[in-house]
Write a protein that holds these residues in place. Structure first.
Motif, PDB file in Angstrom:
ATOM      1  N   LYS A   1      -5.679   2.559  -3.046  1.00 46.87           N
ATOM      2  CA  LYS A   1      -6.851   3.481  -2.704  1.00 46.87           C
ATOM      3  C   LYS A   1      -7.899   2.746  -3.592  1.00 46.87           C
ATOM      4  O   LYS A   1      -9.154   2.690  -3.048  1.00 46.87           O
ATOM      5  N   ALA A   2      -7.668   2.267  -4.910  1.00 50.44           N
ATOM      6  CA  ALA A   2      -8.824   1.610  -5.556  1.00 50.44           C
ATOM      7  C   ALA A   2      -9.254   0.222  -4.820  1.00 50.44           C
ATOM      8  O   ALA A   2     -10.435   0.177  -4.738  1.00 50.44           O
TER       9      ALA A   2
ATOM     10  N   ARG B   1      -9.219  -0.247  -1.827  1.00 47.84           N
ATOM     11  CA  ARG B   1     -10.070   0.207  -0.732  1.00 47.84           C
ATOM     12  C   ARG B   1     -11.512   0.365  -1.117  1.00 47.84           C
ATOM     13  O   ARG B   1     -12.421   0.101  -0.650  1.00 47.84           O
TER      14      ARG B   1
ATOM     15  N   ASP C   1       0.894  -1.253   0.026  1.00 52.51           N
ATOM     16  CA  ASP C   1       0.091  -0.069  -0.058  1.00 52.51           C
ATOM     17  C   ASP C   1       0.767   1.157   0.012  1.00 52.51           C
ATOM     18  O   ASP C   1       0.433   2.213  -0.679  1.00 52.51           O
TER      19      ASP C   1
ATOM     20  N   GLN D   1       2.331   1.481  -3.655  1.00 52.02           N
ATOM     21  CA  GLN D   1       1.421   1.482  -4.814  1.00 52.02           C
ATOM     22  C   GLN D   1       0.234   2.379  -4.303  1.00 52.02           C
ATOM     23  O   GLN D   1      -0.808   1.716  -4.050  1.00 52.02           O
ATOM     24  N   PRO D   2       0.279   3.570  -3.804  1.00 53.13           N
ATOM     25  CA  PRO D   2      -0.817   4.439  -3.168  1.00 53.13           C
ATOM     26  C   PRO D   2      -2.248   4.468  -3.950  1.00 53.13           C
ATOM     27  O   PRO D   2      -3.305   4.199  -3.547  1.00 53.13           O
ATOM     28  N   ARG D   3      -1.994   4.592  -5.334  1.00 52.57           N
ATOM     29  CA  ARG D   3      -3.180   4.744  -6.293  1.00 52.57           C
ATOM     30  C   ARG D   3      -3.680   3.356  -6.115  1.00 52.57           C
ATOM     31  O   ARG D   3      -5.061   3.183  -6.067  1.00 52.57           O
ATOM     32  N   ARG D   4      -3.082   2.127  -6.424  1.00 51.97           N
ATOM     33  CA  ARG D   4      -3.737   0.969  -6.524  1.00 51.97           C
ATOM     34  C   ARG D   4      -4.590   0.469  -5.122  1.00 51.97           C
ATOM     35  O   ARG D   4      -5.482  -0.249  -5.098  1.00 51.97           O
TER      36      ARG D   4
END
Length: 60
Positions: A45-46, A48, A37, A40-43
């Protein structure tokens, strides 16, 4: 035949040892998820958002 000899010690494993091994596995899994997490914060967030949507549409 040699495969049976390898499996024998695992069958005699105590409940405490099994739980300890499982707890260690779950801790390592959670640690790996946290690392992923952060990397790869964007992945994350998606993921979540998808999980939240699944929980909202789940029928109790």
């Amino acid at each position: 035949m040699p495969e049976r000899e390898k499996e024998a010690p695992e069958q005699h494993e105590t409940e405490t040892e099994r739980r300890r091994r499982r707890a260690r596995f779950l801790r390592e899994l959670a640690e790996a998820r946290e690392l992923r997490d952060r990397v790869q914060p964007r992945r994350a967030k998606a993921a979540r958002l998808r999980h939240a949507m699944r929980m909202r549409t789940f029928r109790w």
